[in-house]
Design an enzyme around this catalytic site. Structure first.
Site, PDB file in Angstrom:
ATOM      1  N   CYS A  11      68.106  73.620  -6.562  1.00 42.36           N
ATOM      2  CA  CYS A  11      68.147  72.196  -6.214  1.00 42.36           C
ATOM      3  C   CYS A  11      69.345  71.566  -6.918  1.00 42.36           C
ATOM      4  O   CYS A  11      69.215  70.667  -7.737  1.00 42.36           O
ATOM      5  CB  CYS A  11      66.838  71.529  -6.628  1.00 42.36           C
TER       6      CYS A  11
ATOM      7  N   CYS B  25      58.954  68.853   1.021  1.00 46.23           N
ATOM      8  CA  CYS B  25      59.943  68.075   0.272  1.00 46.23           C
ATOM      9  C   CYS B  25      60.362  66.883   1.138  1.00 46.23           C
ATOM     10  O   CYS B  25      60.936  67.052   2.204  1.00 46.23           O
ATOM     11  CB  CYS B  25      61.161  68.929  -0.068  1.00 46.23           C
TER      12      CYS B  25
ATOM     13  N   CYS C 287      67.975  74.741   0.105  1.00 44.84           N
ATOM     14  CA  CYS C 287      66.634  74.352   0.563  1.00 44.84           C
ATOM     15  C   CYS C 287      65.940  75.476   1.336  1.00 44.84           C
ATOM     16  O   CYS C 287      64.715  75.586   1.310  1.00 44.84           O
ATOM     17  CB  CYS C 287      66.727  73.096   1.430  1.00 44.84           C
TER      18      CYS C 287
ATOM     19  N   CYS D  47      63.948  77.440  -1.040  1.00 44.55           N
ATOM     20  CA  CYS D  47      63.216  76.692  -2.063  1.00 44.55           C
ATOM     21  C   CYS D  47      61.710  76.758  -1.808  1.00 44.55           C
ATOM     22  O   CYS D  47      61.253  76.543  -0.687  1.00 44.55           O
ATOM     23  CB  CYS D  47      63.680  75.236  -2.073  1.00 44.55           C
TER      24      CYS D  47
ATOM     25  N   GLU E 291      68.138  74.451 -26.795  1.00 49.09           N
ATOM     26  CA  GLU E 291      67.991  73.226 -26.011  1.00 49.09           C
ATOM     27  C   GLU E 291      69.079  72.210 -26.333  1.00 49.09           C
ATOM     28  O   GLU E 291      69.600  71.536 -25.449  1.00 49.09           O
ATOM     29  CB  GLU E 291      66.605  72.607 -26.234  1.00 49.09           C
TER      30      GLU E 291
END
Length: 358
Positions: A196, A212, A203, A206, A41
DNA sequence: AAAACGGGGGA
DNA sequence: TCCCCAGTTTT
Protein backbone atom coordinates in the site's frame (compact mmCIF):
# COMPACT_ATOMS: atom_id res chain seq x y z
CA UNK A 1 -26.04 -10.57 2.00
CA UNK A 2 -24.34 -8.89 4.92
CA UNK A 3 -21.30 -6.74 4.38
CA UNK A 4 -18.03 -8.32 5.41
CA UNK A 5 -17.49 -8.07 9.14
CA UNK A 6 -14.35 -6.06 8.78
CA UNK A 7 -13.29 -5.86 12.38
CA UNK A 8 -13.42 -9.63 12.61
CA UNK A 9 -11.60 -10.27 9.39
CA UNK A 10 -9.12 -7.48 9.14
CA UNK A 11 -6.27 -8.78 11.28
CA UNK A 12 -6.52 -12.41 10.12
CA UNK A 13 -6.22 -11.34 6.51
CA UNK A 14 -3.28 -9.11 7.27
CA UNK A 15 -1.57 -11.84 9.27
CA UNK A 16 -2.18 -14.46 6.61
CA UNK A 17 -0.58 -12.18 4.06
CA UNK A 18 2.32 -11.54 6.42
CA UNK A 19 2.91 -15.27 6.90
CA UNK A 20 3.60 -15.59 3.22
CA UNK A 21 5.03 -12.22 2.19
CA UNK A 22 6.25 -10.44 5.30
CA UNK A 23 9.89 -9.89 6.17
CA UNK A 24 11.04 -12.01 9.05
CA UNK A 25 14.82 -11.99 8.88
CA UNK A 26 15.80 -8.38 9.39
CA UNK A 27 18.56 -7.85 11.97
CA UNK A 28 16.19 -6.46 14.60
CA UNK A 29 13.82 -9.39 14.13
CA UNK A 30 16.32 -11.91 15.46
CA UNK A 31 16.50 -11.24 19.16
CA UNK A 32 13.44 -9.10 19.82
CA UNK A 33 14.38 -7.48 23.11
CA UNK A 34 12.82 -4.11 23.89
CA UNK A 35 16.23 -2.49 23.57
CA UNK A 36 16.94 -3.89 20.11
CA UNK A 37 13.44 -3.15 18.85
CA UNK A 38 13.59 0.35 20.30
CA UNK A 39 16.80 1.24 18.47
CA UNK A 40 15.45 -0.16 15.23
CA UNK A 41 12.20 1.78 15.52
CA UNK A 42 13.99 5.06 16.10
CA UNK A 43 16.28 4.48 13.12
CA UNK A 44 13.40 3.35 10.91
CA UNK A 45 11.38 6.46 11.70
CA UNK A 46 13.49 8.41 9.30
CA UNK A 47 15.22 6.03 6.96
CA UNK A 48 14.52 3.12 4.67
CA UNK A 49 15.20 -0.42 5.77
CA UNK A 50 18.10 -0.96 3.39
CA UNK A 51 19.88 2.14 4.65
CA UNK A 52 19.23 1.32 8.28
CA UNK A 53 20.63 -2.21 8.25
CA UNK A 54 24.37 -1.37 8.25
CA UNK A 55 23.86 1.44 10.77
CA UNK A 56 21.91 -0.90 12.99
CA UNK A 57 24.52 -3.64 12.87
CA UNK A 58 27.33 -1.28 13.73
CA UNK A 59 25.31 0.42 16.47
CA UNK A 60 24.46 -2.90 18.05
CA UNK A 61 28.00 -4.13 18.05
CA UNK A 62 29.17 -0.93 19.71
CA UNK A 63 26.24 -0.60 22.09
CA UNK A 64 24.86 -4.11 22.58
CA UNK A 65 22.62 -3.22 25.49
CA UNK A 66 21.13 -0.28 27.31
CA UNK A 67 24.05 -0.15 29.75
CA UNK A 68 26.56 0.18 26.96
CA UNK A 69 24.50 2.96 25.41
CA UNK A 70 23.95 4.77 28.70
CA UNK A 71 27.64 4.83 29.50
CA UNK A 72 28.71 5.91 26.03
CA UNK A 73 29.88 9.41 25.25
CA UNK A 74 27.31 11.46 23.37
CA UNK A 75 29.90 12.17 20.70
CA UNK A 76 30.35 8.48 20.16
CA UNK A 77 26.60 7.93 19.83
CA UNK A 78 26.31 10.81 17.39
CA UNK A 79 29.21 9.44 15.38
CA UNK A 80 27.27 6.22 14.91
CA UNK A 81 24.28 8.27 13.78
CA UNK A 82 26.25 10.35 11.32
CA UNK A 83 24.44 10.26 7.98
CA UNK A 84 21.04 9.30 9.34
CA UNK A 85 19.86 12.84 10.02
CA UNK A 86 17.51 14.09 12.73
CA UNK A 87 20.30 14.05 15.27
CA UNK A 88 18.02 15.18 18.08
CA UNK A 89 16.72 11.63 18.05
CA UNK A 90 20.14 10.22 18.75
CA UNK A 91 20.49 12.64 21.63
CA UNK A 92 17.04 11.72 22.93
CA UNK A 93 17.90 8.06 22.65
CA UNK A 94 21.09 8.50 24.58
CA UNK A 95 19.26 10.46 27.26
CA UNK A 96 16.55 7.79 27.43
CA UNK A 97 19.20 5.13 27.92
CA UNK A 98 20.60 6.94 30.95
CA UNK A 99 17.07 7.32 32.32
CA UNK A 100 16.41 3.61 31.85
CA UNK A 101 19.56 2.76 33.77
CA UNK A 102 19.22 5.39 36.48
CA UNK A 103 15.47 5.36 37.07
CA UNK A 104 14.11 2.11 35.66
CA UNK A 105 16.78 -0.31 36.80
CA UNK A 106 17.68 -1.01 33.20
CA UNK A 107 14.24 -2.49 32.56
CA UNK A 108 11.92 -1.21 29.86
CA UNK A 109 8.57 -0.04 31.24
CA UNK A 110 5.76 -2.53 30.66
CA UNK A 111 3.06 -0.07 29.62
CA UNK A 112 2.68 2.33 26.71
CA UNK A 113 2.29 5.22 29.13
CA UNK A 114 5.50 4.24 30.87
CA UNK A 115 7.48 3.92 27.65
CA UNK A 116 6.13 7.28 26.50
CA UNK A 117 7.93 8.87 29.45
CA UNK A 118 11.19 8.33 27.62
CA UNK A 119 12.35 11.18 25.41
CA UNK A 120 11.98 10.52 21.71
CA UNK A 121 9.26 7.91 22.14
CA UNK A 122 5.62 8.76 21.52
CA UNK A 123 2.49 6.67 21.43
CA UNK A 124 3.12 4.93 18.12
CA UNK A 125 6.74 4.06 18.77
CA UNK A 126 5.91 2.90 22.28
CA UNK A 127 3.24 0.57 20.94
CA UNK A 128 5.59 -0.75 18.27
CA UNK A 129 8.25 -1.56 20.83
CA UNK A 130 5.90 -3.22 23.31
CA UNK A 131 3.84 -5.17 20.81
CA UNK A 132 6.86 -6.50 18.94
CA UNK A 133 9.09 -7.22 21.90
CA UNK A 134 6.48 -8.27 24.46
CA UNK A 135 3.29 -9.03 22.58
CA UNK A 136 1.41 -6.18 24.21
CA UNK A 137 -1.94 -5.55 22.51
CA UNK A 138 -1.40 -1.92 21.56
CA UNK A 139 -1.72 -0.50 18.07
CA UNK A 140 0.68 1.68 16.15
CA UNK A 141 -0.29 4.57 13.90
CA UNK A 142 2.73 5.54 11.86
CA UNK A 143 2.74 6.86 8.31
CA UNK A 144 2.32 3.39 6.83
CA UNK A 145 -0.67 2.50 8.95
CA UNK A 146 -2.27 5.89 8.39
CA UNK A 147 -2.04 5.31 4.66
CA UNK A 148 -3.50 1.79 4.84
CA UNK A 149 -6.40 2.88 7.04
CA UNK A 150 -7.10 6.09 5.16
CA UNK A 151 -7.40 4.07 1.96
CA UNK A 152 -9.27 1.15 3.41
CA UNK A 153 -11.96 3.51 4.72
CA UNK A 154 -11.58 6.21 2.07
CA UNK A 155 -11.22 8.71 4.87
CA UNK A 156 -12.01 12.10 3.36
CA UNK A 157 -10.04 14.17 5.88
CA UNK A 158 -6.39 15.03 6.24
CA UNK A 159 -4.71 12.84 8.93
CA UNK A 160 -2.78 15.90 10.11
CA UNK A 161 -5.99 17.17 11.65
CA UNK A 162 -6.16 16.23 15.30
CA UNK A 163 -9.76 15.11 14.99
CA UNK A 164 -8.98 12.84 12.08
CA UNK A 165 -5.92 11.44 13.75
CA UNK A 166 -7.91 10.63 16.87
CA UNK A 167 -10.47 8.74 14.82
CA UNK A 168 -7.72 6.81 13.09
CA UNK A 169 -6.25 5.83 16.44
CA UNK A 170 -9.65 4.41 17.32
CA UNK A 171 -9.77 2.42 14.11
CA UNK A 172 -6.19 1.20 14.56
CA UNK A 173 -6.93 -0.03 18.07
CA UNK A 174 -10.15 -1.71 16.96
CA UNK A 175 -8.25 -3.82 14.41
CA UNK A 176 -5.49 -4.83 16.83
CA UNK A 177 -5.90 -8.57 17.45
CA UNK A 178 -5.56 -10.20 20.85
CA UNK A 179 -3.00 -12.69 19.64
CA UNK A 180 0.05 -12.38 17.42
CA UNK A 181 0.24 -8.71 18.36
CA UNK A 182 3.87 -8.25 17.41
CA UNK A 183 3.46 -9.94 14.09
CA UNK A 184 0.38 -7.84 13.36
CA UNK A 185 2.34 -4.64 14.02
CA UNK A 186 5.10 -5.86 11.75
CA UNK A 187 2.56 -6.91 9.16
CA UNK A 188 0.90 -3.50 9.03
CA UNK A 189 4.25 -1.83 8.58
CA UNK A 190 5.18 -4.24 5.79
CA UNK A 191 1.81 -3.86 4.12
CA UNK A 192 2.17 -0.10 4.02
CA UNK A 193 5.80 -0.17 3.01
CA UNK A 194 5.63 -2.77 0.25
CA UNK A 195 2.02 -2.99 -1.00
CA UNK A 196 0.00 0.00 0.00
CA UNK A 197 2.66 2.43 -1.16
CA UNK A 198 2.12 6.12 -1.74
CA UNK A 199 2.10 5.73 -5.49
CA UNK A 200 1.35 2.61 -7.52
CA UNK A 201 -0.12 0.48 -4.74
CA UNK A 202 -0.29 -3.21 -5.57
CA UNK A 203 -3.99 -3.54 -4.94
CA UNK A 204 -4.25 -6.67 -7.09
CA UNK A 205 -2.27 -8.63 -4.51
CA UNK A 206 -3.52 -6.89 -1.39
CA UNK A 207 -5.33 -9.04 1.17
CA UNK A 208 -7.67 -6.15 1.93
CA UNK A 209 -8.62 -5.19 -1.62
CA UNK A 210 -11.96 -6.98 -1.51
CA UNK A 211 -13.53 -4.40 0.74
CA UNK A 212 -11.13 -1.49 0.46
CA UNK A 213 -13.25 1.64 0.04
CA UNK A 214 -10.31 3.51 -1.43
CA UNK A 215 -9.91 0.95 -4.19
CA UNK A 216 -13.65 0.90 -4.73
CA UNK A 217 -13.54 4.64 -5.27
CA UNK A 218 -11.33 4.01 -8.29
CA UNK A 219 -8.60 6.35 -7.02
CA UNK A 220 -6.95 4.74 -4.00
CA UNK A 221 -3.93 7.03 -4.22
CA UNK A 222 -6.07 10.05 -3.41
CA UNK A 223 -6.01 8.69 0.14
CA UNK A 224 -4.79 9.82 2.55
CA UNK A 225 -5.78 13.18 1.18
CA UNK A 226 -2.86 15.56 1.15
CA UNK A 227 -2.36 18.51 3.34
CA UNK A 228 -4.78 21.25 2.36
CA UNK A 229 -2.61 23.79 0.63
CA UNK A 230 -3.26 27.31 1.62
CA UNK A 231 -3.73 28.64 -1.90
CA UNK A 232 -0.32 30.16 -2.52
CA UNK A 233 -0.84 33.81 -1.75
CA UNK A 234 -0.51 36.12 -4.73
CA UNK A 235 2.21 38.71 -4.47
CA UNK A 236 1.37 42.31 -5.31
CA UNK A 237 3.81 45.17 -5.46
CA UNK A 238 3.23 48.86 -4.88
CA UNK A 239 5.24 52.02 -4.37
CA UNK A 240 4.33 54.05 -1.31
CA UNK A 241 5.37 57.67 -1.44
CA UNK A 242 6.09 59.87 1.52
CA UNK A 243 5.54 63.26 -0.05
CA UNK A 244 7.27 65.75 2.19
CA UNK A 245 7.10 69.51 2.20
CA UNK A 246 7.89 72.03 4.84
CA UNK A 247 8.19 69.38 7.55
CA UNK A 248 4.83 67.85 6.73
CA UNK A 249 3.78 64.70 4.91
CA UNK A 250 0.82 64.14 2.66
CA UNK A 251 -1.58 61.41 3.71
CA UNK A 252 -4.43 59.93 1.77
CA UNK A 253 -7.72 58.87 3.31
CA UNK A 254 -8.68 55.36 2.25
CA UNK A 255 -12.19 54.55 1.07
CA UNK A 256 -14.46 53.51 3.93
CA UNK A 257 -14.55 49.87 2.90
CA UNK A 258 -11.96 47.39 1.68
CA UNK A 259 -8.35 47.09 2.71
CA UNK A 260 -7.47 49.53 5.48
CA UNK A 261 -10.95 51.05 5.17
CA UNK A 262 -11.11 54.60 6.53
CA UNK A 263 -7.45 54.69 7.58
CA UNK A 264 -4.96 57.37 6.57
CA UNK A 265 -2.39 55.89 4.23
CA UNK A 266 0.32 57.05 1.84
CA UNK A 267 -0.27 57.76 -1.84
CA UNK A 268 0.32 54.56 -3.82
CA UNK A 269 1.86 54.30 -7.24
CA UNK A 270 1.97 51.33 -9.56
CA UNK A 271 5.14 49.32 -8.94
CA UNK A 272 6.60 50.21 -12.34
CA UNK A 273 5.63 53.87 -12.34
CA UNK A 274 8.25 56.59 -12.40
CA UNK A 275 8.03 58.39 -9.10
CA UNK A 276 8.99 61.73 -10.57
CA UNK A 277 6.59 61.64 -13.51
CA UNK A 278 3.76 60.20 -11.48
CA UNK A 279 4.12 62.60 -8.57
CA UNK A 280 4.39 65.67 -10.77
CA UNK A 281 1.40 64.60 -12.76
CA UNK A 282 -0.79 63.70 -9.83
CA UNK A 283 0.19 66.54 -7.55
CA UNK A 284 1.33 69.24 -9.94
CA UNK A 285 4.42 70.08 -7.98
CA UNK A 286 8.14 70.31 -8.55
CA UNK A 287 10.18 67.46 -7.18
CA UNK A 288 13.26 68.42 -5.20
CA UNK A 289 14.63 65.00 -4.32
CA UNK A 290 13.76 61.34 -4.28
CA UNK A 291 15.24 58.96 -1.75
CA UNK A 292 14.67 55.25 -1.58
CA UNK A 293 13.59 53.64 1.69
CA UNK A 294 13.99 49.97 2.51
CA UNK A 295 11.50 47.74 0.73
CA UNK A 296 9.65 45.15 2.74
CA UNK A 297 6.80 42.66 2.51
CA UNK A 298 3.48 43.09 4.27
CA UNK A 299 1.34 39.98 4.39
CA UNK A 300 -2.44 40.00 4.46
CA UNK A 301 -4.61 36.97 5.02
CA UNK A 302 -4.97 36.48 1.28
CA UNK A 303 -1.98 38.10 -0.42
CA UNK A 304 1.50 39.50 0.04
CA UNK A 305 2.14 43.14 -0.65
CA UNK A 306 5.72 44.04 -1.49
CA UNK A 307 6.05 47.67 -0.55
CA UNK A 308 8.65 49.91 -2.16
CA UNK A 309 8.62 53.14 -0.20
CA UNK A 310 10.34 56.35 -1.12
CA UNK A 311 10.74 59.76 0.37
CA UNK A 312 9.94 62.58 -2.07
CA UNK A 313 10.55 66.18 -1.16
CA UNK A 314 8.78 68.95 -3.02
CA UNK A 315 9.71 72.60 -3.12
CA UNK A 316 6.34 73.97 -2.15
CA UNK A 317 3.05 72.45 -1.35
CA UNK A 318 1.45 74.52 -4.04
CA UNK A 319 -0.75 72.49 -6.30
CA UNK A 320 -1.38 69.92 -3.64
CA UNK A 321 -4.68 71.13 -2.35
CA UNK A 322 -6.05 69.72 0.81
CA UNK A 323 -9.27 67.94 0.19
CA UNK A 324 -11.31 65.34 2.02
CA UNK A 325 -8.92 62.83 0.55
CA UNK A 326 -5.50 64.47 0.86
CA UNK A 327 -4.21 66.30 3.89
CA UNK A 328 -0.82 67.42 5.19
CA UNK A 329 0.25 66.31 8.65
CA UNK A 330 3.36 66.73 10.70
CA UNK A 331 4.82 63.29 11.32
CA UNK A 332 3.99 63.62 15.01
CA UNK A 333 0.36 64.37 14.24
CA UNK A 334 0.26 61.54 11.76
CA UNK A 335 1.13 59.08 14.50
CA UNK A 336 -2.06 60.06 16.32
CA UNK A 337 -4.17 58.97 13.34
CA UNK A 338 -5.40 55.56 12.35
CA UNK A 339 -2.53 54.30 10.20
CA UNK A 340 -2.00 50.88 8.61
CA UNK A 341 0.91 49.14 10.33
CA UNK A 342 3.25 49.29 7.32
CA UNK A 343 2.55 53.02 6.88
CA UNK A 344 3.31 53.63 10.52
CA UNK A 345 6.52 51.73 10.05
CA UNK A 346 7.51 53.75 7.00
CA UNK A 347 6.91 57.02 8.83
CA UNK A 348 8.97 55.79 11.75
CA UNK A 349 11.87 55.07 9.47
CA UNK A 350 11.53 58.50 7.89
CA UNK A 351 11.55 60.10 11.31
CA UNK A 352 14.75 58.25 12.13
CA UNK A 353 16.28 59.27 8.82
CA UNK A 354 16.71 55.75 7.45
CA UNK A 355 17.10 56.67 3.82
CA UNK A 356 19.07 54.40 1.57
CA UNK A 357 20.42 56.51 -1.23
CA UNK A 358 19.87 59.71 -3.13
C1' DA B 1 9.04 23.02 -5.04
C1' DA B 2 6.51 20.83 -1.69
C1' DA B 3 4.93 17.16 1.22
C1' DA B 4 5.93 13.41 4.17
C1' DC B 5 7.86 11.64 8.41
C1' DG B 6 7.13 11.06 14.65
C1' DG B 7 7.97 13.50 18.40
C1' DG B 8 9.54 17.79 21.09
C1' DG B 9 8.72 22.19 22.58
C1' DG B 10 6.94 26.75 22.47
C1' DA B 11 2.76 29.88 21.74
C1' DT C 1 -4.13 22.45 22.35
C1' DC C 2 -2.26 23.81 18.14
C1' DC C 3 1.64 24.85 15.28
C1' DC C 4 6.10 24.82 13.77
C1' DC C 5 10.55 22.64 13.58
C1' DA C 6 14.46 19.31 12.31
C1' DG C 7 16.92 16.96 8.01
C1' DT C 8 16.36 14.01 4.38
C1' DT C 9 13.78 11.50 0.77
C1' DT C 10 10.09 11.18 -2.39
C1' DT C 11 6.87 12.99 -5.53
Amino acid sequence: MEAVQTVENFAPRVLAWFDVHGRKDLPWQKDKTPYRVWISEIMLQQTQVTTVIPYYEKFMSSFPDVYALASAKQDDVLAHWSGLGYYARARNMHKAATMLVDEFDGEFPKTVEGVCELPGIGRSTASAILSISRGVQSAILDGNVKRVLARFHAIPNWPGEKKTENRMWGVAESYMPEIRCGEYTQAMMDLGATLCTRSKPKCHVCPLSEDCAGLASGEPTTFPISKPKKAAKPIKTAQFVVLQSDGKVLLEKRPASGIWGGLWSLPEFAHDASIVLEAEQRFQCGIQSVMALSSFRHTFSHYHLDIIPSLVTVKEAVGVHETEKYQWFSVDDAFTLGLPAPVRSILESVEKGDTLLL
